[in-house]
Design a protein around this motif. Structure first.
Motif, PDB file in Angstrom:
ATOM      1  N   ILE A 154     -10.504 -22.725 -17.267  1.00  0.00           N
ATOM      2  CA  ILE A 154      -9.335 -22.326 -18.062  1.00  0.00           C
ATOM      3  C   ILE A 154      -9.506 -20.895 -18.586  1.00  0.00           C
ATOM      4  O   ILE A 154      -8.604 -20.057 -18.491  1.00  0.00           O
ATOM      5  CB  ILE A 154      -9.137 -23.291 -19.241  1.00  0.00           C
ATOM      6  N   TYR A 203      -2.640 -23.163 -27.488  1.00  0.00           N
ATOM      7  CA  TYR A 203      -3.056 -22.856 -28.866  1.00  0.00           C
ATOM      8  C   TYR A 203      -2.585 -23.919 -29.872  1.00  0.00           C
ATOM      9  O   TYR A 203      -3.342 -24.319 -30.771  1.00  0.00           O
ATOM     10  CB  TYR A 203      -2.549 -21.473 -29.265  1.00  0.00           C
ATOM     11  N   ARG A 225      -1.143 -12.287 -27.329  1.00  0.00           N
ATOM     12  CA  ARG A 225      -1.306 -13.643 -26.794  1.00  0.00           C
ATOM     13  C   ARG A 225      -0.376 -13.818 -25.598  1.00  0.00           C
ATOM     14  O   ARG A 225       0.760 -13.334 -25.591  1.00  0.00           O
ATOM     15  CB  ARG A 225      -0.972 -14.694 -27.856  1.00  0.00           C
ATOM     16  N   THR A 226      -0.867 -14.491 -24.569  1.00  0.00           N
ATOM     17  CA  THR A 226      -0.090 -14.718 -23.360  1.00  0.00           C
ATOM     18  C   THR A 226       0.611 -16.074 -23.417  1.00  0.00           C
ATOM     19  O   THR A 226       0.267 -16.940 -24.224  1.00  0.00           O
ATOM     20  CB  THR A 226      -0.986 -14.678 -22.117  1.00  0.00           C
ATOM     21  N   GLU A 258       0.380 -18.475 -21.283  1.00  0.00           N
ATOM     22  CA  GLU A 258      -0.578 -19.546 -20.975  1.00  0.00           C
ATOM     23  C   GLU A 258      -1.389 -19.935 -22.208  1.00  0.00           C
ATOM     24  O   GLU A 258      -1.600 -21.125 -22.474  1.00  0.00           O
ATOM     25  CB  GLU A 258      -1.534 -19.094 -19.861  1.00  0.00           C
ATOM     26  N   GLU A 259      -1.850 -18.948 -22.954  1.00  0.00           N
ATOM     27  CA  GLU A 259      -2.618 -19.244 -24.164  1.00  0.00           C
ATOM     28  C   GLU A 259      -1.761 -19.993 -25.180  1.00  0.00           C
ATOM     29  O   GLU A 259      -2.232 -20.943 -25.833  1.00  0.00           O
ATOM     30  CB  GLU A 259      -3.139 -17.947 -24.788  1.00  0.00           C
ATOM     31  N   ARG A 281      -9.085 -18.375 -15.837  1.00  0.00           N
ATOM     32  CA  ARG A 281      -7.680 -18.290 -15.419  1.00  0.00           C
ATOM     33  C   ARG A 281      -6.903 -17.421 -16.401  1.00  0.00           C
ATOM     34  O   ARG A 281      -6.130 -16.533 -16.013  1.00  0.00           O
ATOM     35  CB  ARG A 281      -7.082 -19.694 -15.339  1.00  0.00           C
ATOM     36  N   TRP A 282      -7.097 -17.692 -17.692  1.00  0.00           N
ATOM     37  CA  TRP A 282      -6.406 -16.886 -18.708  1.00  0.00           C
ATOM     38  C   TRP A 282      -6.832 -15.432 -18.636  1.00  0.00           C
ATOM     39  O   TRP A 282      -6.010 -14.520 -18.757  1.00  0.00           O
ATOM     40  CB  TRP A 282      -6.716 -17.434 -20.094  1.00  0.00           C
ATOM     41  N   THR A 305      -5.124 -13.512 -15.826  1.00  0.00           N
ATOM     42  CA  THR A 305      -3.739 -13.192 -16.183  1.00  0.00           C
ATOM     43  C   THR A 305      -3.684 -12.032 -17.158  1.00  0.00           C
ATOM     44  O   THR A 305      -2.868 -11.107 -17.022  1.00  0.00           O
ATOM     45  CB  THR A 305      -3.043 -14.425 -16.791  1.00  0.00           C
ATOM     46  N   ARG A 306      -4.557 -12.061 -18.155  1.00  0.00           N
ATOM     47  CA  ARG A 306      -4.559 -11.006 -19.165  1.00  0.00           C
ATOM     48  C   ARG A 306      -4.909  -9.652 -18.546  1.00  0.00           C
ATOM     49  O   ARG A 306      -4.288  -8.633 -18.859  1.00  0.00           O
ATOM     50  CB  ARG A 306      -5.552 -11.353 -20.284  1.00  0.00           C
TER      51      ARG A 306
END
Length: 460
Positions: A52, A216, A208-209, A211-212, A55-56, A59-60
């Motif tokens: 996870i 969260y 913050r994206t 996905e996050e 993956r994040w 993206t970031r």
């Protein structure tokens, strides 16, 4: 990620964005406290957590970095750190299986424009996971800084950002040693092109994206559930248990669940006849919890590199009582109102100091004795971004309070209201609240609601 694992994560852990708006309550009461067994089921094994996080991170790096470099008009961003003395930014960019930089790790972002994108390179002995390809062959060029200098000359950037900041500690990660050696390696032409990467560093850490933000709320819900269990007979026997006992109960419970704490939990008492103390600089004294006490908990966990920060209250019933005194419940409502006054002032482009000033003015108009000290949250508990007051700086915070609010950022809505309690001979107490929330640029949404009713002990 293996498909089966990802489906499991989605099913157990990640609500849809639409579900967040529809299903997450705007208040957090004892009735919203979920049993711990389902909560425990969302704490993933370490391998799945790493998948996870990576993956994040991908993206970031693909989306957040180019956006920030173009927003701040930066052509190249150089981040350097040595093992165990990591720049806070570089630490957040390392793959999940890297728990520290290796030897000296230099990361380079070069923006070649919207059509060609941002190159990600590592002046290091190794590739940095799958995210940064090594651009240094030590056998050809033994000097790491000389290799960086030649790469800069080849690419000829106009503005070279490094993480140096007098204002934000989290944006000041390049040490004097690293900075000095980088300058020595560069020609005067490129040395003169170095600028502070403060806005890049803060932007990276605070943004913050999507996905996050799907996950969260679940992390905050986990924190809420742990707090609720600690404010119950699982942890407290009035007349026997001390505040320090409860603090260590929380630490043990956090470890049992396989997450970590970013600070030692605080448990304190306000009691009839003791009065309110508005000095936050001293440690709370250990005391035995007794009937009639108003308990306060300050608590935060770290999971999937994201942090929570929460403060809530509970009342210990006296013999014959079935609820907290109405004066204490009314005090909590005053605290909730102060939260509303703050969050309505949070708009894009407004600075933390401007939000603070407007909130305190609104509170004064409504007769609320307010202190506001809200801060960003995310990769760090006290995160990068605009401060909205400090408890001992209610006139504004120079520098850090002058940073503007940007969309897609998260905050701990932290404050207190002093309120006189009629049942306690009008003794003043502090309702100290802190709840994590997301700012989308237009409005503020609590990630898992907020406390609007006091917990009571014992539970009925």
């Amino acid at each position: 990620m293996r498909l089966a694992v990802w489906l499991l994560v989605v099913f157990l852990f990640v609500p849809s964005v639409q579900a967040q708006s529809a299903d997450i309550p705007d208040s957090y009461t004892p009735e919203h406290s979920a049993p711990m067994d389902p909560v425990e089921s969302i704490v993933l094994p370490m391998r799945e957590r790493a998948e996870i996080i990576n993956r994040w991170l991908e993206t970031r790096l693909d989306e957040v970095v180019p956006m920030l470099m173009r927003r701040e008009n930066i052509d190249m961003w150089v981040i350097s750190a040595r093992e165990y003395n990591e720049d806070p930014v570089i630490r957040s960019m390392l793959p999940a299986t890297w728990q520290a930089a290796r030897r000296r790790t230099i990361l380079v972002f070069h923006d070649r424009g919207p059509d060609e994108g941002v190159d990600r390179l590592a002046i290091a002995r190794y590739d940095v996971g799958r995210f940064f390809q090594t651009a240094w062959d030590k056998s050809e060029q033994p000097d790491q800084w000389a290799r960086l200098a030649s790469l800069i000359e080849d690419r000829d950037p106009e503005r070279i950002a490094v993480n140096r900041s007098e204002m934000f500690a989290l944006a000041d990660g390049m040490t004097d040693t690293e900075f000095g050696q980088m300058q020595e390696a560069l020609s005067p032409t490129y040395r003169d092109r170095i600028v502070s990467g403060q806005k890049l560093a803060v932007g990276w850490l605070e943004t913050r994206t999507e996905e996050e933000m799907q996950v969260y709320p679940q992390i905050v819900r986990l924190a809420h559930a742990i707090i609720a269990d600690g404010l119950s007979g699982q942890a407290i026997q009035p007349g026997v248990t001390t505040t320090e006992d409860v603090q260590w109960w929380y630490r043990d419970r956090i470890r049992e669940l396989g997450v970590t704490a970013w600070f030692h939990p605080s448990v304190s008492i306000q009691r009839q006849g003791t009065g309110a103390d508005n000095d936050f600089s001293s440690d709370e004294a250990t005391a035995t919890i007794e009937p009639g006490d108003l308990l306060h908990v300050d608590f935060g966990i770290t999971y999937l590199r994201l942090n929570t920060d929460t403060q809530q209250h509970a009342y210990v019933l006296r013999p014959g009582e079935s609820a907290a005194p109405e004066g204490l419940s009314e005090a909590l409502r005053v605290g909730n109102r102060l939260q509303d006054l703050l969050t309505r002032e949070m708009t894009s482009g407004r600075t933390g100091n401007e939000v603070l000033e407007a909130t305190l003015a609104a509170a004064k108009e409504e007769g609320i004795d307010a202190t506001v000290y809200t801060h960003p949250i995310g990769y760090h508990g006290h995160g990068a971004g605009p401060l909205i007051g400090l408890w001992d700086q209610q006139g504004g915070v120079p520098g850090r309070g002058d940073h503007p609010l940007y969309p897609n950022t998260a905050y701990s809505i932290e404050l207190n209201a002093q309120v006189a309690i009629p049942e306690w001979d009008n003794q003043k107490i502090r309702i100290m609240l802190e709840e994590d929330a997301f700012f989308d640029g237009n409005s503020v949404r609590y990630l898992d609601g907020r406390q609007t009713e006091l917990y009571v002990l014992p539970r009925h």
